[in-house]
Write a protein that holds these residues in place. Sequence first.
Motif, short mmCIF file in Angstrom:
data_model
loop_
_atom_site.label_atom_id
_atom_site.label_comp_id
_atom_site.label_asym_id
_atom_site.label_seq_id
_atom_site.Cartn_x
_atom_site.Cartn_y
_atom_site.Cartn_z
N SER A 21 0.83 -1.18 0.00
CA SER A 21 0.00 0.00 0.00
C SER A 21 0.88 1.25 0.00
O SER A 21 1.95 1.25 0.61
N CYS A 22 0.42 2.28 -0.67
CA CYS A 22 1.14 3.56 -0.73
C CYS A 22 0.15 4.66 -0.34
O CYS A 22 -0.84 4.88 -1.05
N ALA A 23 0.44 5.32 0.75
CA ALA A 23 -0.41 6.41 1.22
C ALA A 23 0.20 7.73 0.78
O ALA A 23 1.37 8.01 1.08
N ALA A 24 -0.59 8.53 0.08
CA ALA A 24 -0.11 9.81 -0.44
C ALA A 24 -0.72 10.94 0.36
O ALA A 24 -1.93 10.95 0.62
N THR A 67 -1.80 -6.69 -9.48
CA THR A 67 -2.89 -5.76 -9.79
C THR A 67 -2.68 -4.47 -9.03
O THR A 67 -2.52 -4.48 -7.80
N ILE A 68 -2.69 -3.37 -9.76
CA ILE A 68 -2.59 -2.05 -9.14
C ILE A 68 -3.99 -1.46 -9.04
O ILE A 68 -4.80 -1.60 -9.95
N SER A 69 -4.26 -0.81 -7.91
CA SER A 69 -5.59 -0.23 -7.71
C SER A 69 -5.45 1.05 -6.88
O SER A 69 -4.41 1.29 -6.26
N LYS A 70 -6.52 1.82 -6.86
CA LYS A 70 -6.48 3.10 -6.14
C LYS A 70 -7.73 3.28 -5.31
O LYS A 70 -8.79 2.73 -5.63
N ASP A 71 -7.61 4.05 -4.27
CA ASP A 71 -8.74 4.45 -3.45
C ASP A 71 -8.67 5.97 -3.37
O ASP A 71 -7.89 6.53 -2.58
N ASN A 72 -9.48 6.63 -4.19
CA ASN A 72 -9.41 8.10 -4.26
C ASN A 72 -9.76 8.75 -2.93
O ASN A 72 -9.15 9.75 -2.55
N LYS A 74 -9.24 7.68 0.06
CA LYS A 74 -8.19 7.53 1.06
C LYS A 74 -6.82 7.98 0.53
O LYS A 74 -5.84 7.94 1.28
N ASN A 75 -6.76 8.35 -0.74
CA ASN A 75 -5.49 8.74 -1.36
C ASN A 75 -4.44 7.64 -1.23
O ASN A 75 -3.28 7.90 -0.86
N THR A 76 -4.84 6.42 -1.50
CA THR A 76 -3.91 5.30 -1.43
C THR A 76 -3.90 4.54 -2.75
O THR A 76 -4.90 4.50 -3.48
#
Length: 122
Positions: A21-24, A67-72, A74-76
């Motif tokens: 996970s990457c938190a921005a 698989t790459i995915s995003k959670d807008n 949570k900005n992750t």
Amino acid sequence: QVQLVESGGGLVQAGGSLRLSCAASGRTFRIMAWFRQAPGKERDLVATITWNTGSTYYADSVKGRFTISKDNAKNTVALQMNSLKPEDTAVYYCATRDGSAWYRSDSAYDYWGQGTQVTVSS
């Protein structure tokens, strides 16, 4: 200013799975990417995702397994890694760039996380 913080690395047996996970925080740019760097090798692009469209790119070596995915909200950005192989062992980095296109070269990316180690044992 942008800060990226990766988490989720670890040790897993071949065939296993990990989720990074990457938190921005701060300003976010359109392109998010995961790179990896194995000992003695260059840093290689693994996958990218575009925040607004969700379009993705995968390196051939991980296609069908990652698989790459995003959670807008949570900005992750996450990287689900399945069917892991010993050759996936590397430090994995989250990165972002201020532009509308993704690039294969790590020099095109403006901000980087600190990296998280993934080790796959045979």
